[in-house]
Design a protein around this motif. Structure first.
Motif, PDB file in Angstrom:
ATOM      1  N   ARG A   1       4.429  13.852  -3.121  1.00  0.00           N
ATOM      2  CA  ARG A   1       4.146  12.543  -2.707  1.00  0.00           C
ATOM      3  C   ARG A   1       5.142  11.349  -2.969  1.00  0.00           C
ATOM      4  O   ARG A   1       6.112  11.866  -3.865  1.00  0.00           O
TER       5      ARG A   1
ATOM      6  N   TYR B   1       6.963  10.289   8.086  1.00  0.00           N
ATOM      7  CA  TYR B   1       5.792   9.431   7.770  1.00  0.00           C
ATOM      8  C   TYR B   1       6.286   8.153   7.487  1.00  0.00           C
ATOM      9  O   TYR B   1       7.299   7.856   7.168  1.00  0.00           O
TER      10      TYR B   1
ATOM     11  N   GLY C   1       4.504   4.519   5.458  1.00  0.00           N
ATOM     12  CA  GLY C   1       3.559   3.925   4.729  1.00  0.00           C
ATOM     13  C   GLY C   1       3.960   2.573   4.137  1.00  0.00           C
ATOM     14  O   GLY C   1       5.343   2.482   3.947  1.00  0.00           O
TER      15      GLY C   1
ATOM     16  N   GLN D   1      -2.887  13.155   2.157  1.00  0.00           N
ATOM     17  CA  GLN D   1      -4.102  12.626   2.806  1.00  0.00           C
ATOM     18  C   GLN D   1      -3.886  11.561   3.778  1.00  0.00           C
ATOM     19  O   GLN D   1      -4.438  11.570   4.787  1.00  0.00           O
ATOM     20  N   THR D   2      -3.170  10.614   2.937  1.00  0.00           N
ATOM     21  CA  THR D   2      -3.183   9.109   3.818  1.00  0.00           C
ATOM     22  C   THR D   2      -1.873   8.726   3.921  1.00  0.00           C
ATOM     23  O   THR D   2      -1.007   8.688   2.912  1.00  0.00           O
ATOM     24  N   SER D   3      -1.263   8.193   5.091  1.00  0.00           N
ATOM     25  CA  SER D   3      -0.227   7.342   5.345  1.00  0.00           C
ATOM     26  C   SER D   3      -0.471   6.375   6.349  1.00  0.00           C
ATOM     27  O   SER D   3      -1.657   7.040   7.316  1.00  0.00           O
ATOM     28  N   ASN D   4       0.073   5.505   6.740  1.00  0.00           N
ATOM     29  CA  ASN D   4      -0.101   4.684   7.836  1.00  0.00           C
ATOM     30  C   ASN D   4       0.364   5.502   9.176  1.00  0.00           C
ATOM     31  O   ASN D   4      -0.312   5.128  10.157  1.00  0.00           O
TER      32      ASN D   4
ATOM     33  N   GLY E   1      -3.363   6.858   9.832  1.00  0.00           N
ATOM     34  CA  GLY E   1      -4.221   6.801   8.748  1.00  0.00           C
ATOM     35  C   GLY E   1      -4.356   8.104   8.056  1.00  0.00           C
ATOM     36  O   GLY E   1      -5.486   8.379   7.354  1.00  0.00           O
ATOM     37  N   THR E   2      -3.758   9.193   8.479  1.00  0.00           N
ATOM     38  CA  THR E   2      -3.915  10.458   7.947  1.00  0.00           C
ATOM     39  C   THR E   2      -2.537  11.161   7.871  1.00  0.00           C
ATOM     40  O   THR E   2      -1.696  10.948   8.815  1.00  0.00           O
ATOM     41  N   SER E   3      -2.372  11.788   6.814  1.00  0.00           N
ATOM     42  CA  SER E   3      -0.925  12.716   6.651  1.00  0.00           C
ATOM     43  C   SER E   3      -1.129  13.926   7.146  1.00  0.00           C
ATOM     44  O   SER E   3      -0.084  14.633   7.492  1.00  0.00           O
TER      45      SER E   3
ATOM     46  N   ASN F   1      -7.711   7.737  11.678  1.00  0.00           N
ATOM     47  CA  ASN F   1      -8.653   7.823  10.655  1.00  0.00           C
ATOM     48  C   ASN F   1      -8.493   6.215  10.539  1.00  0.00           C
ATOM     49  O   ASN F   1      -7.910   5.543   9.670  1.00  0.00           O
ATOM     50  N   GLY F   2      -9.753   5.661  10.877  1.00  0.00           N
ATOM     51  CA  GLY F   2     -10.034   4.081  10.521  1.00  0.00           C
ATOM     52  C   GLY F   2     -10.858   3.439  11.785  1.00  0.00           C
ATOM     53  O   GLY F   2     -10.794   4.213  12.776  1.00  0.00           O
TER      54      GLY F   2
END
Length: 316
Positions: free
Chosen positions: A105, A164, A166, A173-176, A188-190, A199-200
């Motif tokens: 992370r 990625y 962000g 789980q999440t990134s822009n 919205g998902t990694s 995702n959004g």
């Protein structure tokens, strides 16, 4: 020739100035390690963390390289952002076991421009273009940020190979934005499971409209609740007389937007599909009720026929 010479010079500089350390913790953990990628004059730069050999320290442990460009939060400066190119691979305990990236992370520090990188513990890492600030198994700063060691099985950790972007935190789980090695792209998902996964929620008002044709073999829309509430015992099924009145006055079905509104504002595909399903289920209930009435009428007609035949026979 000049470009080749410059590249060789850069590689020599990186090899000369690269440093190494062994992360705290053990290979069953991801530990927060703090890096400062700023230059002496205060600028920011991309830094690299690598492991050149999968067997270094522990057999089949993760190897590869990650490039991180980031600016910490700096006491609410709102300039924080992260870009991560992760090319790491390894296994949990041996060949054939779960895939474990050495990168878990990446988080922007809250009090300054430092970057907190969760690395698999107990392994030797090489780094360049950054200063190693802390490797104690935890991170606490004056802004109240408190990060600690976690298990490699924590679902927020273990970033797959890919690129990625962000604003503050890039986790598993999440990134822009994410583009992973199998060609899947996520917003919205990694860990996108499809070629394009979003995702959004987006709206016409705050997003750019793209006038284009979309072609796909399959599109999956996940939305709750569905329309099965129509079949609940307490559902108030609209009377057909009221539906007829609405259609005559409004020229469209109840709870369905007019054609004019759809042309102006567009259609939320997921919500529209649920509304259509609701109308289909209501129509099914109307049809079932009409079928019951037809059966009753058929039985009454048969009884009436028998009664008439009986009277005719008596009158002969």
């Amino acid at each position: 020739m000049k470009k080749l010479s410059s590249l060789l010079f850069l590689l020599i500089i990186q090899n000369v100035f690269s440093q190494f350390f062994t992360a705290s913790g053990n290979p069953d953990q991801y530990v927060p390690v703090v890096f400062r990628p700023t230059t002496p004059d205060g600028g920011n730069r991309t830094f690299f963390i690598s492991r050149p050999n999968i067997h270094e320290d522990i057999m089949w442990s993760a190897h590869g390289v990650v490039a991180i460009t980031g600016i910490g939060n700096g006491w609410g400066s709102n300039g924080n952002s992260l870009s991560v190119n992760n090319f790491t691979y390894g296994t949990e305990s041996g060949n054939g076991t779960a895939i474990i990236s050495f990168l878990g992370r990446v988080v922007c520090a809250q009090a300054n421009n430092d970057i907190v990188v969760y690395l698999r513990g107990g392994l030797k890492y090489y780094y360049v273009n950054a200063t190693l600030i802390s490797d104690t198994g935890s991170h606490q700063d004056q802004a109240g940020q408190n990060l600690s060691t976690v298990s490699i099985n924590d679902p927020l950790y273990n970033l797959p190979k890919g690129s990625y972007f962000g604003t503050f935190d890039i986790n598993a789980q999440t990134s822009n934005f994410a583009s992973i090695e199998n060609g899947n792209v996520g917003i919205g998902t990694s860990k996108p499971q499809y070629k394009l996964e979003v995702n959004g929620k987006s709206s016409f008002e705050d997003n750019m409209r793209v006038n284009a044709k979309l072609e796909a073999k399959e599109i999956k829309v996940t939305l709750t609740p569905t329309a099965d509430f129509v079949f609940a015992e307490d559902y108030d099924l609209p009377k057909l007389e009221d539906v007829e009145k609405h259609i005559k006055e409004k020229k469209h079905l109840p709870e369905i937007a007019s054609a004019k509104k759809m042309e102006k504002e567009g259609v939320n595909v997921g919500e529209f599909q649920i509304k259509l399903l609701q109308k289909i289920e209501e129509l099914t209930l109307y049809t079932i009720e009409q079928n019951k009435q037809l059966k009753i009428q058929k039985e009454e007609i048969e009884l009436l026929k028998k009664h008439m035949n009986s009277n005719n026979q008596k009158n002969r």
